[in-house]
Design an enzyme around this catalytic site. Structure first.
Site, mmCIF file in Angstrom:
data_model
loop_
_atom_site.group_PDB
_atom_site.id
_atom_site.type_symbol
_atom_site.label_atom_id
_atom_site.label_comp_id
_atom_site.label_asym_id
_atom_site.label_seq_id
_atom_site.Cartn_x
_atom_site.Cartn_y
_atom_site.Cartn_z
ATOM 1 N N ASP A 9 2.429 1.392 4.778
ATOM 2 C CA ASP A 9 2.535 2.844 4.660
ATOM 3 C C ASP A 9 2.201 3.246 3.224
ATOM 4 O O ASP A 9 2.082 2.393 2.347
ATOM 5 C CB ASP A 9 3.911 3.361 5.100
ATOM 6 N N PHE B 115 -3.354 0.812 -0.494
ATOM 7 C CA PHE B 115 -3.335 0.060 -1.763
ATOM 8 C C PHE B 115 -3.943 0.814 -2.944
ATOM 9 O O PHE B 115 -3.838 0.371 -4.083
ATOM 10 C CB PHE B 115 -4.030 -1.306 -1.609
ATOM 11 N N HIS C 231 1.364 -11.146 1.883
ATOM 12 C CA HIS C 231 1.162 -9.817 1.293
ATOM 13 C C HIS C 231 1.061 -9.938 -0.233
ATOM 14 O O HIS C 231 1.714 -10.796 -0.837
ATOM 15 C CB HIS C 231 2.338 -8.910 1.670
ATOM 16 N N TYR D 19 2.093 4.665 -0.700
ATOM 17 C CA TYR D 19 3.004 4.607 -1.847
ATOM 18 C C TYR D 19 3.913 5.838 -1.807
ATOM 19 O O TYR D 19 3.462 6.944 -1.495
ATOM 20 C CB TYR D 19 2.213 4.594 -3.160
#
Length: 346
Positions: free
Chosen positions: A186, A199, A310, A188
């Site tokens: 999701d 990202f 991740h 920031y």
């Protein structure tokens, strides 16, 4: 009320008649006492006159009773008129309330529909807009947009990204030009960071920890890559066909995963299925367990799926050394597709 007025008139009338009769009788007694020497003929005249007086009194009484009946009828009619007017007024008020409620409902629908139209207009790419038109009309999507509309309008807690940037990922490359898909979880949730690309952060915003680790991997994977210290804006990737998609496209400030149950997963799963059906070869990059759950959606053997941990600092050891950027370019080159220039300048 009419009953009380009638009783009052009846009592008043009866009292007046009784007083009249008593006065007449007193006059007769006085007359009889003072006229003992009067002839019998005069007495007979007085006796004959008495029934006439009584008849007059009775007539007067009947007139009063008739007047009372008319008064009762008028008062009853007035009461009926008042009741009728009250009913008409109540009916008018009820109609007014219903019209106001209907107007509010229509206005609410108009507001939602206008917002829905705005959301759809945020898709500037016609290919994506056409491919997703079926999703726009589904109940879950309309419900989700209505809910988002309330959250954005209330301003109780900021929602990211800004409304006009929710679908930014869809507007940099045509559907048929997508080469690489990088799935995030999701947006920031810090102020001024999210802008619709997974990202990535806006211009002038320092790279968050996960993006710093992505840059570190690029330094070891792509020859000549230099890590930018102050630039986390990944728009150059998006313009080359790197589809930076979060599974959930909105979030409340300082509350990660706050919109995970809004219905975004249904929408982004539909997006990934559309991509999977494309004939052109695509690289799907899945970082972390959340993204790797999407692997089942990719049934087309023309595509390449790459998996690793991740890039978050919490799982960095499972990410560093994955070489997903060079592997993506190798795959694209093998299919005769132009490679991605992963360089990001300051």
């Amino acid at each position: 009320m009419s009953g009380k007025i009638t009783d009052f008139f009846e009592k008043k009338t009866t009292t007046t008649i009784d007083e009249a009769e008593n006065k007449d009788n007193d006059k007769e007694l006085t007359s009889t006492t003072t006229t003992t020497t009067t002839t019998s003929t005069t007495s007979k005249k007085k006796v004959a006159a008495a029934p006439k007086k009584k008849a007059a009194v009775a007539s007067k009484k009947r007139k009063h009773e008739s007047s009372d009946e008319e008064t009762d009828k008028e008062e009853q009619q007035n009461d009926d008129d008042d009741d009728g007017e009250e009913k008409v007024e109540n009916n008018n008020n009820n109609k007014k309330l219903k019209n106001e409620e209907k107007s509010e409902e229509i206005n609410s629908t108009i507001t939602d529909n206008n917002y829905y139209d705005d959301i759809e207009n945020y898709f500037t790419d016609k290919q994506w807009k056409e491919a997703l038109s079926g999703e726009f009309g589904k109940a879950y999507f309309k419900k989700m947009i209505t809910q988002l509309n309330k959250r954005y309008s209330s301003k109780e807690k900021p929602i990211y990204p800004p409304k006009n940037e929710i679908f930014s990922a869809f507007n940099y490359a045509h559907l048929e030009d997508v080469k690489v898909v990088i799935i995030g979880q999701d947006p920031y949730h810090g102020k001024g960071q999210a802008h619709g690309l997974s990202f990535s952060v806006k211009k002038g915003v320092s790279p968050p920890p996960s993006l710093i680790n992505i840059y570190k991997e690029l330094e070891t994977d792509i020859e000549g890559f230099k890590r930018p210290l102050k630039n986390g804006f990944l728009e150059p990737w998006a313009r080359q066909g790197v589809f930076l998609l979060n599974a959930v496209l909105t979030v409340e400030e300082a509350t990660p995963n706050s919109h995970k149950d809004f219905g975004w997963a249904d929408f982004t799963d539909a997006v990934l299925k559309i991509l999977s059906k494309q004939d052109q070869p695509i690289v799907f990059i899945l970082w972390g367990g959340f993204a790797q759950k999407k692997e089942k959606l990719f049934t087309n053997k023309n595509h390449l799926v790459l998996k690793s941990g991740h890039p978050s600092p919490l799982s960095i050891k499972h990410f560093i050394g994955c070489k997903h950027f060079s592997k993506s370019n190798e795959f694209l080159k093998s299919k005769g597709i132009e490679e991605i220039d992963w360089k990001i300048t300051e």
